[in-house]
Structures are given as C-alpha cells and as structure tokens.
Design a protein around this motif. Structure first.
Motif, short mmCIF file in Angstrom:
data_model
loop_
_atom_site.label_atom_id
_atom_site.label_comp_id
_atom_site.label_asym_id
_atom_site.label_seq_id
_atom_site.Cartn_x
_atom_site.Cartn_y
_atom_site.Cartn_z
N ASP A 88 0.81 -1.22 0.00
CA ASP A 88 0.00 0.00 0.00
C ASP A 88 0.85 1.27 0.00
O ASP A 88 0.79 2.06 0.94
N PHE A 89 1.62 1.40 -1.06
CA PHE A 89 2.47 2.59 -1.16
C PHE A 89 1.84 3.70 -1.99
O PHE A 89 2.51 4.65 -2.37
N ALA A 90 0.52 3.59 -2.24
CA ALA A 90 -0.12 4.53 -3.16
C ALA A 90 0.02 5.99 -2.75
O ALA A 90 -0.08 6.88 -3.59
N ASP A 91 0.24 6.26 -1.46
CA ASP A 91 0.35 7.66 -1.05
C ASP A 91 1.79 8.13 -0.97
O ASP A 91 2.06 9.24 -0.52
N ASP A 92 2.71 7.27 -1.40
CA ASP A 92 4.11 7.69 -1.45
C ASP A 92 4.40 8.19 -2.87
O ASP A 92 4.35 7.43 -3.83
N PRO A 93 4.67 9.51 -3.01
CA PRO A 93 4.80 10.06 -4.36
C PRO A 93 5.90 9.41 -5.20
O PRO A 93 5.75 9.29 -6.42
N VAL A 94 6.99 9.03 -4.56
CA VAL A 94 8.09 8.44 -5.35
C VAL A 94 7.70 7.05 -5.84
O VAL A 94 7.79 6.73 -7.03
N LEU A 95 7.24 6.21 -4.91
CA LEU A 95 6.87 4.86 -5.32
C LEU A 95 5.69 4.85 -6.29
O LEU A 95 5.63 4.04 -7.21
N PHE A 96 4.75 5.77 -6.05
CA PHE A 96 3.55 5.76 -6.89
C PHE A 96 3.85 6.13 -8.34
O PHE A 96 3.08 5.80 -9.24
N ASN A 280 -4.48 -1.15 11.16
CA ASN A 280 -3.75 0.03 10.65
C ASN A 280 -4.72 1.19 10.40
O ASN A 280 -4.55 1.95 9.46
N ALA A 281 -5.74 1.28 11.27
CA ALA A 281 -6.84 2.24 11.07
C ALA A 281 -6.33 3.66 10.79
O ALA A 281 -6.81 4.33 9.86
N GLN A 282 -5.34 4.06 11.56
CA GLN A 282 -4.85 5.44 11.44
C GLN A 282 -4.26 5.68 10.04
O GLN A 282 -4.54 6.67 9.39
N LYS A 283 -3.47 4.70 9.62
CA LYS A 283 -2.81 4.82 8.32
C LYS A 283 -3.85 4.96 7.19
O LYS A 283 -3.63 5.66 6.21
N PHE A 284 -4.99 4.27 7.36
CA PHE A 284 -6.01 4.31 6.32
C PHE A 284 -7.03 5.43 6.55
O PHE A 284 -8.04 5.51 5.88
N GLY A 285 -6.76 6.26 7.53
CA GLY A 285 -7.63 7.41 7.79
C GLY A 285 -8.98 7.03 8.35
O GLY A 285 -9.97 7.75 8.17
#
Ligand code: AKG
Length: 312
Positions: A88-96, A280-285
């Motif tokens: 779940d790296f979709a919010d990492d601009p480099v990896l995405f 990982n609730a926090q990570k997923f907002g």
C-alpha cells in the motif's frame, strides 16, 4: 526469453469481450498483435526493459511492513532479512510514480481497456524476498490473485510486476502456469507447510506441482503482466541476496464493480484483510469504530491512474 515465442504463435483468437473493448484480433496501441495473442492464450506477457532501471533505485520505505514467519521472532526481526513485503504505497509520491509510468500504463490499457479507459491502481506492493532461513518460508504458494479481490470482471484486472534486480530460479523467480487464467477461481487455503506460512499467503488447495510451469527469469526493469486468475507463485530464495520486485494491480474502473463475497471462499480472506486494515486504522484514515468491509478495504486503497474514479 519468453518474447522469442511470440513469432511462433499463429492467428489471433476470436474472443472479443467487454463490448468489443478487449478485442484479441487487433493489435494494440502499444502491444503488437502477437503480444496480445500471447497474453490472451497464456494469461501473462513479459515486456523486457519496460521500466528504466535508474527509476527503481533508492525507493523509500514507510508503508505496511509484512515479515517472514520464520525470521520475525529471531535476532534479525528488525532487519531487512525479515521483510517480505511493503504494501500500500499509493500515497508515497516516489513509489507511486511506478504505477503511473507510461510504459506500464500503456501496456495495461491494451490488455484491460482502451486509450480512454479510467484505470485504477488497486494494490501496490514492494516485494522483498529475503534469503531463505532454511525453513522454506520464503516460498510463495501457488495461488490466483483474484482470491484477494471482491471486484469483477476478472478480465478487466491486470498485475504489472517489475524485477528490481536480476531474478532467477535460484533467488525465487515467479513461476506461472500458462493458460490457467481460463480456469475458475480454485479453492484456496493456508498450505500446511512444516516451517509455517507467511500471513495472507494463501495457496491453491491440493495444488498439483506437476502442472506445466514457466519460470519467469527477468532482468531489472523487465515487467511481467498477468491476469488475476493466472496460477502463479515463487520458489525459495536460495541465494544470500535479496530478491526485490515492485508491483501494481490495475483495474478498469469503467467495467469493474464490487461483488458480495458472503458465503463464498472469499469471505474468510475478506475477514482477514478487514482485520489487517482495522489494525492500521490510522494509516487508512479510519475514524474510531468506523465500519469496514472487504470492499471498503479496497476503496480505501485504490487510486485513480488515468481519468476519473468511477465504480471502485
Ligand atoms: O513476488 C512473489 O514472489 C510473488 C508475489 C505474489 O504472487 C503475490 O504477492 O501475490
């Protein structure tokens, strides 16, 4: 190299699906007709040097970290040796950037859509196969990715999996069963392996290892595209180095929709994934006590790649 087989293929198949969108009798905008025919027949396609190698270096790591079952309780627990996947790296601009890379997206459009399709990146993974601890837990059991997805139709989903270094039989390359994407979704469960099995590594029950397999050996930047029903897995990493790959599952958002999995074998998989997302609730907002179901775990993770978000 697998590409050498393309020229041996004769005649395009007449399977035309999705209102003619997936027409295997016509060449694509990026792929040649023999490449499309190869994918339709075998359920996978290797495109050599698809991604420029330099862009695969120095990727940061701050996502959901999955650890090897036999290493995580050892002295190496906190080292790269234990890490099997960063999800779940979709919010990492480099990896995405990997998911948005034109060389990949254009191939995906030819395989599951057309030039104007709204494509979503649904599942993103950085896969690190550490040297096997001796318990063979670095193997990935043979499975069909559709087991993890509560959306259909399967023909409008495709994975791109790119080698980040030289990947061989010795360090556990992908093994695929050509043509198996035309099967149903087979019964899956956790394999009964002596050394244990990594979390969420489901395998096909009663898997017959004598099924014809292709070992997909790749160089850095080579990318294999495959159908979510294709039977695939990977062997143990018998070397001292890490075997790294990056992948993204794409779905055609004009054609795909969520399905109800209650009462099917996917219900159990769904429950496990919901649990992982809740942890990982926090990570997923997610807010405290917010309802999560299987479809929502994917709604939270999916990101539009081209066009607008629609059904997923
Ligand atoms: O990279 C591998 O060895 C296999 C990955 C895979 O099949 C998966 O994560 O579903």
């Amino acid at each position: 190299m697998l590409t050498r087989h393309y020229s041996k293929l004769k005649g395009a198949t007449k399977r035309i699906i999705g209102g003619g969108l997936l027409d295997w009798t016509k060449q694509g905008n990026t792929l040649s007709l023999p490449q499309k025919v190869f994918f339709e027949k075998n359920g996978f396609l290797v495109v050599n040097e698809c991604v420029i190698q330099g862009r695969l270096n120095d990727l940061p790591i701050s996502m959901t970290v999955m650890k090897d079952v036999s290493i995580k309780k050892s002295e190496f627990e906190h080292s790269e040796k234990a890490i099997t996947k960063i999800q779940d790296f979709a919010d990492d601009p480099v990896l995405f950037e990997y998911c948005k890379n034109d060389s990949i997206v254009n191939v995906v459009k030819d395989l599951i859509g057309g030039p104007d399709s709204n494509l979503m990146a649904m599942h993103t993974m950085l896969i690190n196969k550490p040297p096997d601890s001796g318990k063979l837990t670095s193997r990935h059991p043979h499975h069909q990715d559709l087991i993890y997805f509560p959306f259909r139709p399967a023909d409008f989903i495709c994975c791109a999996w790119t080698a980040m270094e030289k990947i061989t039989k010795e360090n556990g390359c992908l093994e695929v069963v050509p043509g198996s994407h035309k099967l149903e979704l087979l019964p899956h469960g956790y394999p009964d392996w002596e050394g244990g099995v990594n979390k969420a590594y489901y395998g096909i029950q009663n898997y017959d290892p004598s099924m014809e397999r292709v070992f997909v050996e790749m160089n850095p930047g080579d990318t294999v595209f495959f159908h979510p029903v294709l039977v695939h897995g990977s062997g143990a990493n018998q070397t001292k180095g890490y075997r790294k790959a990056i992948s993204c599952h794409y779905a055609n958002d004009d054609k795909c929709h969520y399905i109800e999995v209650k009462g099917t074998q996917q219900e159990q998989v769904g429950d496990e994934i919901v649990e992982m997302v809740r942890k990982n609730a926090q990570k997923f907002g997610l807010k405290d006590g917010e309802h999560v179901d299987f479809a929502k775990t994917w709604r939270l993770r999916g990101r539009p790649i081209t066009g607008k978000r629609r059904n997923l």
